[in-house]
Write a protein that holds these residues in place. Structure first.
Motif, PDB file in Angstrom:
ATOM      1  N   PRO A  33      13.824 -31.010   7.332  1.00  0.00           N
ATOM      2  CA  PRO A  33      13.782 -30.272   8.606  1.00  0.00           C
ATOM      3  C   PRO A  33      14.196 -28.806   8.457  1.00  0.00           C
ATOM      4  N   VAL A  34      15.117 -28.536   7.537  1.00  0.00           N
ATOM      5  CA  VAL A  34      15.569 -27.165   7.305  1.00  0.00           C
ATOM      6  C   VAL A  34      14.435 -26.339   6.714  1.00  0.00           C
ATOM      7  N   LEU A  35      13.721 -26.908   5.753  1.00  0.00           N
ATOM      8  CA  LEU A  35      12.593 -26.199   5.142  1.00  0.00           C
ATOM      9  C   LEU A  35      11.504 -25.914   6.170  1.00  0.00           C
ATOM     10  N   ARG A  36      11.197 -26.888   6.994  1.00  0.00           N
ATOM     11  CA  ARG A  36      10.172 -26.679   8.021  1.00  0.00           C
ATOM     12  C   ARG A  36      10.578 -25.561   8.974  1.00  0.00           C
ATOM     13  N   GLU A  37      11.853 -25.562   9.373  1.00  0.00           N
ATOM     14  CA  GLU A  37      12.319 -24.558  10.329  1.00  0.00           C
ATOM     15  C   GLU A  37      12.268 -23.157   9.730  1.00  0.00           C
ATOM     16  N   VAL A  38      12.736 -22.988   8.491  1.00  0.00           N
ATOM     17  CA  VAL A  38      12.779 -21.646   7.923  1.00  0.00           C
ATOM     18  C   VAL A  38      11.377 -21.113   7.643  1.00  0.00           C
ATOM     19  N   LEU A  39      10.481 -21.987   7.213  1.00  0.00           N
ATOM     20  CA  LEU A  39       9.105 -21.550   6.964  1.00  0.00           C
ATOM     21  C   LEU A  39       8.401 -21.187   8.266  1.00  0.00           C
ATOM     22  N   ASP A  40       8.645 -21.961   9.306  1.00  0.00           N
ATOM     23  CA  ASP A  40       8.071 -21.631  10.617  1.00  0.00           C
ATOM     24  C   ASP A  40       8.562 -20.271  11.094  1.00  0.00           C
ATOM     25  N   ARG A  41       9.843 -19.999  10.934  1.00  0.00           N
ATOM     26  CA  ARG A  41      10.390 -18.715  11.367  1.00  0.00           C
ATOM     27  C   ARG A  41       9.793 -17.557  10.581  1.00  0.00           C
ATOM     28  N   ALA A  42       9.483 -17.790   9.317  1.00  0.00           N
ATOM     29  CA  ALA A  42       8.901 -16.739   8.484  1.00  0.00           C
ATOM     30  C   ALA A  42       7.380 -16.666   8.605  1.00  0.00           C
ATOM     31  N   GLY A  43       6.779 -17.644   9.273  1.00  0.00           N
ATOM     32  CA  GLY A  43       5.327 -17.662   9.402  1.00  0.00           C
ATOM     33  C   GLY A  43       4.619 -18.055   8.126  1.00  0.00           C
ATOM     34  N   LEU A  44       5.258 -18.884   7.317  1.00  0.00           N
ATOM     35  CA  LEU A  44       4.677 -19.336   6.053  1.00  0.00           C
ATOM     36  C   LEU A  44       4.350 -20.822   6.114  1.00  0.00           C
ATOM     37  N   ALA A  45       3.310 -21.202   5.418  1.00  0.00           N
ATOM     38  CA  ALA A  45       2.974 -22.611   5.270  1.00  0.00           C
ATOM     39  C   ALA A  45       3.688 -23.164   4.037  1.00  0.00           C
ATOM     40  N   PRO A  46       3.908 -24.490   3.961  1.00  0.00           N
ATOM     41  CA  PRO A  46       4.505 -25.066   2.754  1.00  0.00           C
ATOM     42  C   PRO A  46       3.706 -24.677   1.512  1.00  0.00           C
ATOM     43  N   GLY A  47       4.415 -24.227   0.478  1.00  0.00           N
ATOM     44  CA  GLY A  47       3.764 -23.826  -0.753  1.00  0.00           C
ATOM     45  C   GLY A  47       3.222 -22.416  -0.745  1.00  0.00           C
ATOM     46  N   GLU A  48       3.333 -21.695   0.374  1.00  0.00           N
ATOM     47  CA  GLU A  48       2.742 -20.355   0.472  1.00  0.00           C
ATOM     48  C   GLU A  48       3.635 -19.275  -0.125  1.00  0.00           C
ATOM     49  N   ALA A  49       4.953 -19.488  -0.187  1.00  0.00           N
ATOM     50  CA  ALA A  49       5.851 -18.488  -0.770  1.00  0.00           C
ATOM     51  C   ALA A  49       5.483 -18.265  -2.234  1.00  0.00           C
ATOM     52  N   ASP A  50       5.587 -17.021  -2.679  1.00  0.00           N
ATOM     53  CA  ASP A  50       5.201 -16.697  -4.056  1.00  0.00           C
ATOM     54  C   ASP A  50       6.152 -17.305  -5.079  1.00  0.00           C
ATOM     55  N   PHE A  51       7.380 -17.556  -4.692  1.00  0.00           N
ATOM     56  CA  PHE A  51       8.389 -18.078  -5.619  1.00  0.00           C
ATOM     57  C   PHE A  51       9.350 -18.963  -4.841  1.00  0.00           C
ATOM     58  N   THR A  52       9.802 -20.025  -5.467  1.00  0.00           N
ATOM     59  CA  THR A  52      10.764 -20.939  -4.851  1.00  0.00           C
ATOM     60  C   THR A  52      11.928 -21.152  -5.812  1.00  0.00           C
ATOM     61  N   CYS A  53      13.152 -21.050  -5.305  1.00  0.00           N
ATOM     62  CA  CYS A  53      14.324 -21.263  -6.150  1.00  0.00           C
ATOM     63  C   CYS A  53      15.366 -22.056  -5.370  1.00  0.00           C
ATOM     64  N   SER A  54      15.995 -23.015  -6.024  1.00  0.00           N
ATOM     65  CA  SER A  54      16.951 -23.904  -5.348  1.00  0.00           C
ATOM     66  C   SER A  54      18.275 -23.944  -6.085  1.00  0.00           C
ATOM     67  N   GLY A  55      19.304 -24.353  -5.342  1.00  0.00           N
ATOM     68  CA  GLY A  55      20.627 -24.547  -5.921  1.00  0.00           C
ATOM     69  C   GLY A  55      21.177 -25.904  -5.524  1.00  0.00           C
ATOM     70  N   SER A  56      21.718 -26.639  -6.473  1.00  0.00           N
ATOM     71  CA  SER A  56      22.321 -27.943  -6.195  1.00  0.00           C
ATOM     72  C   SER A  56      23.120 -28.368  -7.424  1.00  0.00           C
ATOM     73  N   SER A  57      23.688 -29.575  -7.387  1.00  0.00           N
ATOM     74  CA  SER A  57      24.489 -30.063  -8.502  1.00  0.00           C
ATOM     75  C   SER A  57      24.180 -31.524  -8.782  1.00  0.00           C
ATOM     76  N   ASP A  58      23.838 -31.804 -10.023  1.00  0.00           N
ATOM     77  CA  ASP A  58      23.619 -33.196 -10.437  1.00  0.00           C
ATOM     78  C   ASP A  58      24.910 -34.010 -10.342  1.00  0.00           C
ATOM     79  N   TYR A  59      26.062 -33.361 -10.503  1.00  0.00           N
ATOM     80  CA  TYR A  59      27.332 -34.083 -10.437  1.00  0.00           C
ATOM     81  C   TYR A  59      27.558 -34.664  -9.049  1.00  0.00           C
ATOM     82  N   LEU A  60      27.167 -33.909  -8.003  1.00  0.00           N
ATOM     83  CA  LEU A  60      27.308 -34.430  -6.645  1.00  0.00           C
ATOM     84  C   LEU A  60      26.360 -35.596  -6.413  1.00  0.00           C
TER      85      LEU A  60
END
Length: 356
Positions: A33-60
């Motif tokens: 839901p967060v991804l859908r909301e931010v892309l809607d606000r930016a006027g982008l479709a899924p996969g339309e951004a030129d670059f995607t980068c994420s942060g997370s932890s395998d330990y969690l």
């Protein structure tokens, strides 16, 4: 003649409602839901951004390469240009910012997520300590933060009443934040590890956040009032807390200097201070005066989704600029014990004379 660096802005921000536990949701379901909301606000479709980068932890997450599962929510087919950092999403934003500066992308989607409720966070975070000398002693994250707080008290820079006031102010500010986990007055509570009481410590939180970055005229078309990244820098201090002055944060000060935070006054600061004593240190390192509004969102004391809390600080600062509530804001993110790694970003509304 050296070309002028590209102007890059945060044009959209979204976050989840942060909760103590989300047992019925996977990381992907939490994030979607967060991804859908931010892309809607930016006027982008899924996969339309030129670059995607994420942060997370395998330990969690408790499994290797857990970040690959969330790509189902991003929309990674047809193939996309994608990267990942095993860090808070603020560092993923830094990588995306560099990618746009190089001219290899005009837009970037940055997201982060963490389900802290999946295990005992205090034990999990011991795995980021020195594996030979410190980790075998199992000093948990709250105990190390308590050592830092006691060092500040012994140095005469704060006391338990001042720390309680910091907790109360942050939680009161969160009253107006619909995404915060803790809002309004919260009893300071019993000692967790002296001198830290319940109110001095962050809650265990599950949550996610995402931002969209864009360059130049593209940013102006995507957002009525972009939050321009005027500077961003991150620095690291010695791994061993015993080799540092725990009452100071020179890495934060240096990152702020390199990011241009001291070049002009800021009106807002979103500080990633999971413990009350750390706000004391950060205020000093960042030279924040009493007229700067600190953590109007409630900060990490109101919600602390690990791996996303730093990105939330940047997003909250940007959102205030988007809404016209701030002109020049500072955002800070940290990682590691006792403010070991620190990132500072300076965000600003359009300057007079720049294209509208």
């Amino acid at each position: 003649m050296t070309p002028r660096p590209r102007d890059v802005a945060v044009v959209a921000f979204a976050q989840s409602d942060h909760r103590r536990a989300t047992p019925g949701l996977s990381e992907t379901e939490l994030l979607l839901p967060v991804l859908r909301e931010v892309l809607d606000r930016a006027g982008l479709a899924p996969g339309e951004a030129d670059f995607t980068c994420s942060g997370s932890s395998d330990y969690l997450a408790g499994r290797p390469f857990s970040f690959t599962l969330t790509l189902d929510g991003v929309g990674a087919w047809p193939p996309i240009a994608e990267s990942h950092v095993e860090m808070d999403g603020a560092w993923a934003l830094y990588e995306a910012w560099v990618k746009i500066l190089t001219g290899e992308a005009d837009t970037a989607l940055v997201y982060a997520h963490g389900k802290s409720s999946a295990g005992d966070v205090r034990d999990v975070l011991t795995r980021q300590l020195d594996p030979c000398y410190l980790a075998p002693l199992w000093p948990d994250s709250v105990s190390l933060a308590a050592l830092q707080a006691q060092a500040l008290i012994d140095a005469g820079e704060t006391d338990e009443d001042d720390l309680a006031a910091i907790a109360a102010r942050n939680r009161a500010a969160a009253t107006d934040n619909p995404h915060a986990q803790l809002r309004g007055a919260v009893p300071h509570g019993d000692y967790v590890v002296r001198p830290l009481r319940t109110g001095d410590c962050p809650p265990v939180s599950d949550g996610a956040a995402a931002v969209v970055l864009a360059a130049g005229e593209r940013a102006r078309r995507m957002c009525r009032r972009p939050a321009w990244i005027r500077g961003i820098d991150h620095r690291i201090e010695p791994h061993d807390p015993g080799r540092r002055d725990l009452t100071d944060s020179p890495s934060t000060r240096l990152a702020a200097e390199r990011a241009g935070a001291f070049d002009a006054p800021v009106d807002t600061a979103e500080l990633h201070a999971p413990f009350t004593a750390q706000e004391v240190i950060l205020r000093k390192a960042l030279r924040l005066t009493g007229d700067v509004r600190v953590n109007p969102s409630g900060g990490a004391l109101a919600a602390h989704p690990l791996m996303a809390a730093g990105l939330v600080r940047i997003g909250e600062a940007a959102a205030r600029i988007h809404r016209g509530e701030s002109h020049r804001a500072l955002a800070h993110a940290t990682s590691g014990p006792c403010l070991q790694q620190n990132l500072v970003a300076v965000l600003e509304a359009e300057r007079e004379g720049e294209p509208a």
